[in-house]
Write a protein that holds these residues in place. Sequence first.
Motif, short mmCIF file in Angstrom:
data_model
loop_
_atom_site.label_atom_id
_atom_site.label_comp_id
_atom_site.label_asym_id
_atom_site.label_seq_id
_atom_site.Cartn_x
_atom_site.Cartn_y
_atom_site.Cartn_z
N GLN A 15 0.83 -1.08 0.18
CA GLN A 15 -0.01 -0.07 0.00
C GLN A 15 0.77 1.37 -0.01
OE1 GLN A 15 -2.52 -0.25 3.39
NE2 GLN A 15 -3.66 -2.08 2.75
N PRO A 16 0.31 2.37 -0.51
CA PRO A 16 1.10 3.61 -0.42
C PRO A 16 1.46 4.12 0.78
CG PRO A 16 -0.54 3.74 -2.29
CD PRO A 16 -0.85 2.44 -1.26
N SER A 17 2.49 4.73 1.16
CA SER A 17 2.95 5.10 2.35
C SER A 17 2.15 6.30 2.70
CB SER A 17 4.35 5.38 2.75
OG SER A 17 4.68 6.37 1.74
N SER A 18 1.95 6.55 3.88
CA SER A 18 1.04 7.70 4.33
C SER A 18 1.48 8.07 5.77
CB SER A 18 -0.42 7.77 4.00
OG SER A 18 -0.97 6.62 4.79
N ALA A 19 0.85 9.06 6.33
CA ALA A 19 1.05 9.72 7.70
C ALA A 19 0.49 8.51 8.71
CB ALA A 19 0.69 10.96 8.16
N ASP A 20 -0.78 8.06 8.13
CA ASP A 20 -1.57 7.06 8.84
C ASP A 20 -0.80 5.53 8.68
OD1 ASP A 20 -3.05 8.90 9.83
OD2 ASP A 20 -4.55 8.96 8.28
N ASN A 21 -0.39 5.26 7.29
CA ASN A 21 0.38 4.01 7.15
C ASN A 21 1.73 4.04 6.64
OD1 ASN A 21 0.27 1.39 6.38
ND2 ASN A 21 -0.42 1.75 4.30
N PRO A 22 2.56 4.45 7.47
CA PRO A 22 3.95 4.60 7.17
C PRO A 22 4.72 3.28 6.94
CG PRO A 22 3.63 4.99 9.47
CD PRO A 22 2.60 4.78 9.05
N TRP A 23 5.81 3.28 6.26
CA TRP A 23 6.62 2.23 5.80
C TRP A 23 7.63 1.68 7.12
CZ3 TRP A 23 7.72 2.56 -0.07
CH2 TRP A 23 6.55 2.00 -0.76
#
Length: 421
Positions: A15-23
């Motif tokens: 999934q693309p990284s985001s502030a809510d879903n960081p790698w």
Amino acid sequence: MSSGTEQQPTRAANQPSSADNPWPVRTVARKIADWIHRLGAVWVEGQVTQITARQGTQTAFLTLRDPAADVSMTVTCPSRLLRTIDPPLREGASVVVHAKPTFFLGRGTLSLRANEIRAVGIGELLARIERLRKLLAAEGMFSAQRKRKLPFLPKGVGLITGRASAAEHDVLVNAQARWPAVAFRIVNTAVQGVHAVPQIMHALSTLDADPNIDVIVIARGGGSVEDLLPFSDETLCRAVAAAGTPVVSAIGHEPDSPLLDYVADLRCSTPTDAGKRVVPDVKEETARVHQLRDRARRALHGWVDTQCRLLDQLRSRPSLADPLGPIERRHTEIEVHRERGRRAILTRLSSEQAAIASARARLTALGPSATLERGYSVVQFFDSAGNLKVLRSVSEIAEGTPLRVRVADGAIRATTLPQEE
């Protein structure tokens, strides 16, 4: 539980990284490693600045640096690969490496994994310098038309050389011996090795931007071909050619001149020669000034003597020795000519007056007045038109015609009478 834990990062990585879903860091590192490991092997050229090959280890570490820029990379290779190089590889040597980029996941570092290392020999270095020399010559970098003349007496001299080197001492001592008041701005740099080219270029740009520097000297003593490689670097040669301040090359190496000697505005064989060329000799210039002053003094005295002789010649001329004599003589001549002219005019007037008197006498003798004075008269009458005419025949008038009779002293009127039979 373990299976669910391993699958959770995989789903997050897809999934693309985001502030809510960081790698996680491992995911980013693995993605970078996957991308780098897909790159192919490359041939890389540079200078070896550090070699680490510990006893008993399988891997050796090298630092490969670009000679013309402040850029370096780590190279790893099997230790046995270094042992096969003859002569042994040393720091500062130029090499060509066949390597593949490798990303170490644990440390997050990038390096080159080499499987072949070739030391660049003297012959290859000279061949590369020769190819570069031909290229720069074809571009006109060595043309005499683009070289600038050094100022006669620079207000400031920039010196780029090694710290506390013999070249620095030779330039300063010889220049100050010729012109003690010369001002130097010294920038010490590395003059060999991987740091030489960047430091020399930085010093060159600094001195070129200084308005108090009229000439820049790049000096170094002699050395081997490898030691003098920085002075044949293409980047440095182009920077010297583009500099706005005249550049003097003073590399003390006669057999094989570096390319800097051809690009510089003036090439000196040694730093000592450069110290003598950038400033004039105060003793020679003082002697030249005295010589010119003596020549000017002699020329001025000669000119004054010539003008004095001309004045003496002018004063000795009659017109200046006796300025009133010619005027008086001319005045006498004018009086003589004026008297001659007056007598000539009077003679001519007398002659013309006599001629007029003679003509008047003849005219008077021939005129009617003289005839009337001898007793004659002129009879006139009026015709039918009222005009007064001279009577020439009695047939022209009738009885009782009024007449006008002119005599010497006047005129009288008369009337015709009948003729007597």
